[in-house]
Design a protein around this motif. Structure first.
Motif, PDB file in Angstrom:
ATOM      1  N   PRO A 201       0.794  -1.235   0.000  1.00 34.20           N
ATOM      2  CA  PRO A 201       0.000   0.000   0.000  1.00 34.20           C
ATOM      3  C   PRO A 201       0.822   1.279   0.000  1.00 34.20           C
ATOM      4  CG  PRO A 201      -0.116  -1.103   2.134  1.00 34.20           C
ATOM      5  CD  PRO A 201       0.566  -2.047   1.202  1.00 34.20           C
ATOM      6  N   GLU A 202       2.116   1.172   0.339  1.00 31.38           N
ATOM      7  CA  GLU A 202       2.940   2.388   0.256  1.00 31.38           C
ATOM      8  C   GLU A 202       3.063   2.886  -1.182  1.00 31.38           C
ATOM      9  OE1 GLU A 202       5.782  -1.178   0.337  1.00 31.38           O
ATOM     10  OE2 GLU A 202       3.944  -0.518   1.357  1.00 31.38           O
ATOM     11  N   ILE A 204       0.606   3.493  -3.006  1.00 33.72           N
ATOM     12  CA  ILE A 204      -0.434   4.522  -3.160  1.00 33.72           C
ATOM     13  C   ILE A 204       0.156   5.893  -2.875  1.00 33.72           C
ATOM     14  CG2 ILE A 204      -2.614   5.367  -2.214  1.00 33.72           C
ATOM     15  CD1 ILE A 204      -3.427   2.471  -1.736  1.00 33.72           C
ATOM     16  N   ASN A 205       0.973   5.977  -1.821  1.00 31.15           N
ATOM     17  CA  ASN A 205       1.664   7.235  -1.530  1.00 31.15           C
ATOM     18  C   ASN A 205       2.614   7.608  -2.657  1.00 31.15           C
ATOM     19  OD1 ASN A 205       0.320   7.101   0.870  1.00 31.15           O
ATOM     20  ND2 ASN A 205       2.119   6.683   2.131  1.00 31.15           N
ATOM     21  N   CYS A 337      -3.973   0.195   6.088  1.00 35.30           N
ATOM     22  CA  CYS A 337      -3.620   1.614   6.205  1.00 35.30           C
ATOM     23  C   CYS A 337      -2.878   1.918   7.504  1.00 35.30           C
ATOM     24  CB  CYS A 337      -4.877   2.485   6.127  1.00 35.30           C
ATOM     25  SG  CYS A 337      -5.621   2.565   4.484  1.00 35.30           S
ATOM     26  N   THR A 343      -2.295   8.577   9.443  1.00 36.51           N
ATOM     27  CA  THR A 343      -1.744   7.862   8.281  1.00 36.51           C
ATOM     28  C   THR A 343      -2.862   7.253   7.447  1.00 36.51           C
ATOM     29  OG1 THR A 343       0.265   7.356   9.545  1.00 36.51           O
ATOM     30  CG2 THR A 343      -0.166   6.039   7.579  1.00 36.51           C
ATOM     31  N   ASP A 346      -4.685  10.034   5.568  1.00 38.95           N
ATOM     32  CA  ASP A 346      -3.797  10.472   4.483  1.00 38.95           C
ATOM     33  C   ASP A 346      -3.879   9.512   3.297  1.00 38.95           C
ATOM     34  OD1 ASP A 346      -1.447  12.026   3.393  1.00 38.95           O
ATOM     35  OD2 ASP A 346      -0.500  10.069   3.619  1.00 38.95           O
ATOM     36  N   ARG A 347      -3.841   8.226   3.568  1.00 43.58           N
ATOM     37  CA  ARG A 347      -3.906   7.240   2.488  1.00 43.58           C
ATOM     38  C   ARG A 347      -5.296   7.190   1.862  1.00 43.58           C
ATOM     39  NH1 ARG A 347      -0.680   2.040   3.861  1.00 43.58           N
ATOM     40  NH2 ARG A 347       0.893   3.691   3.746  1.00 43.58           N
ATOM     41  N   LYS A 350      -5.666  10.064  -0.571  1.00 45.17           N
ATOM     42  CA  LYS A 350      -4.879   9.850  -1.791  1.00 45.17           C
ATOM     43  C   LYS A 350      -5.505   8.793  -2.699  1.00 45.17           C
ATOM     44  CE  LYS A 350      -0.592  11.286   0.459  1.00 45.17           C
ATOM     45  NZ  LYS A 350       0.713  10.867   1.040  1.00 45.17           N
ATOM     46  N   CYS A 351      -6.276   7.872  -2.112  1.00 50.15           N
ATOM     47  CA  CYS A 351      -6.922   6.851  -2.932  1.00 50.15           C
ATOM     48  C   CYS A 351      -7.891   7.466  -3.942  1.00 50.15           C
ATOM     49  CB  CYS A 351      -7.677   5.857  -2.045  1.00 50.15           C
ATOM     50  SG  CYS A 351      -6.609   4.676  -1.183  1.00 50.15           S
TER      51      CYS A 351
END
Length: 399
Positions: A201-202, A204-205, A337, A343, A346-347, A350-351
């Motif tokens: 999932p990082e 995605i960032n 997440c 955090t 934030d994720r 961004k999704c």
């Protein structure tokens, strides 16, 4: 007629029509017989003139016009003719098709005689669309190796040895991936083609950082100070103050600030598929975070979500005020997440950009505030006045 030099089929046809009409008029005793015969003779003499260009094609315009006023009234069908006029036989020297092409639209209603003019706003939208298409065409072309790289990432598990290679190839295939995602596939389709977005999932960032290099970390770096300002600014609203007072001093302050923000920027009436529906403040929070007890099967909970929750939201594992882990529910897929609410938020934000999906209508003002005044990926002048007003109240709070 060929023997007398009349080679044109059109001329022979017109001459035959005139002769037959004259013979019919003579048989029925019409007075115009003499004039028709004289006109026929003039046509014949005109066609027989040596050196005349009409001998090879058709009579001259003046010759064709001359017998018409006398010939038309002598036609036997004139009284029973269903047509409103005699334009099929005489149109002031022009042909039937030519006349009809010029005048066929004269009888139409005014709104159908010409195309409806588009408004200035429609023209501007069309111009922007054209510029967008040109801009997309000017993007970096896709290389033949992009699909091979995507296939490698798709079928190679992210073990400790090749995680760096996954990140490198993920960056290399950015343009290829955006072309696919901008085609509006579902989140499930995107995750099927790029499964590393789920188990790494990082990424995605990383994708959001490739989209907005300078704004990627704004939420993490600014939230620590802004959350207290949001809580204090929200106390000026009675409904927000009641909700804030439900939190104990040792409860999660981040959750308290997010709740105050959602209540302060609540949108009571939302549009869902063209239908207006009402939403309470408490229900709007369910579009942001939903809590499930520890030990619950997260994948089963994501698949069992209600159809109304179509946009991404967080699934909090553990007590409502002190969750131990968060998951982003994308379609019916749970993406880890982390253990921090900030955090996870934030994720989750961004999704929306990574998968090219809309915000939840119930939280539209909430997300617009975060996008415009924290991440700064949205022009503040484009948001609603209620959002700008609350942002001014937050900035005016002194800690």
């Amino acid at each position: 007629m060929k023997e007398v030099g009349i080679m044109s089929f059109g001329a022979r046809r017109r001459l035959s029509m005139v002769i037959k009409a004259a013979n019919g008029a003579a048989t029925k005793g019409y007075s115009q017989h003499d004039s028709s015969c004289s006109d026929d003779a003039s046509i014949t003499s005109d066609l027989d003139q040596p050196g005349s260009s009409s001998c090879q094609t058709s009579p001259r315009t003046t010759t064709r016009m001359a017998p018409s006023p006398h010939t038309v009234p002598s036609l036997p069908m004139k009284d029973n003719m269903p047509l409103p006029s005699k334009e099929h036989f005489y149109n002031n020297g022009s042909g039937f098709l030519e006349y009809k092409l010029k005048n066929s639209r004269m009888s139409l209603p005014q709104d159908k005689k010409k195309r409806k003019r588009r408004s200035r706003q429609e023209l501007e939208v069309a111009a922007k669309s054209a510029k967008t298409v040109v801009a997309e065409d000017e993007e970096e072309p896709i290389t033949p190796g992009d699909q091979e790289k995507v296939d490698w990432m798709r079928y190679s598990p992210p073990t400790g040895d090749n995680q760096k290679k996954h990140r490198d190839l993920f960056i290399d295939t950015f343009s290829f991936r955006r072309k696919i995602i901008n085609g509006s596939p579902t989140i499930t389709d995107v995750l099927c083609q790029f499964p590393r977005l789920q188990d790494m999932p990082e990424l995605i960032n990383l994708e959001f950082q490739l989209l907005y290099p300078d704004q990627c970390d704004n939420f993490i770096s600014r939230w620590g100070r802004m959350k207290e300002q949001i809580i204090l600014a929200g106390e000026g609203n009675a409904s927000v103050l009641v909700q804030i007072q439900k939190f104990q001093p040792d409860d999660n302050r981040d959750l308290c600030a997010l709740t105050a923000l959602a209540f302060a920027l609540h949108k009571s009436v939302v549009q869902v598929r063209g239908t207006s529906t009402s939403s309470s403040r408490e229900n709007s929070l369910l579009f942001l975070v939903q809590s499930i007890p520890e030990g619950t099967d997260v994948e089963a909970a994501a698949k069992a979500k209600k159809p109304v929750y179509q946009q991404p939201f967080l699934l909090a594992l553990g007590p409502a005020r002190r969750p131990v882990q968060y998951f982003a529910v994308l379609d019916k897929v749970a993406v880890p997440c982390g253990t921090s609410l900030i955090t996870a938020i934030d994720r989750l934000f961004k999704c929306h950009f990574v998968f090219n999906v809309h915000y939840s209508p119930a939280l539209l003002h909430f997300w617009h505030f975060i996008a415009a005044f924290i991440y700064e990926v949205l022009d503040p002048h484009t948001v609603k006045p209620i959002i700008r007003s609350f942002a001014s109240s937050v900035r005016a709070v002194e800690l």
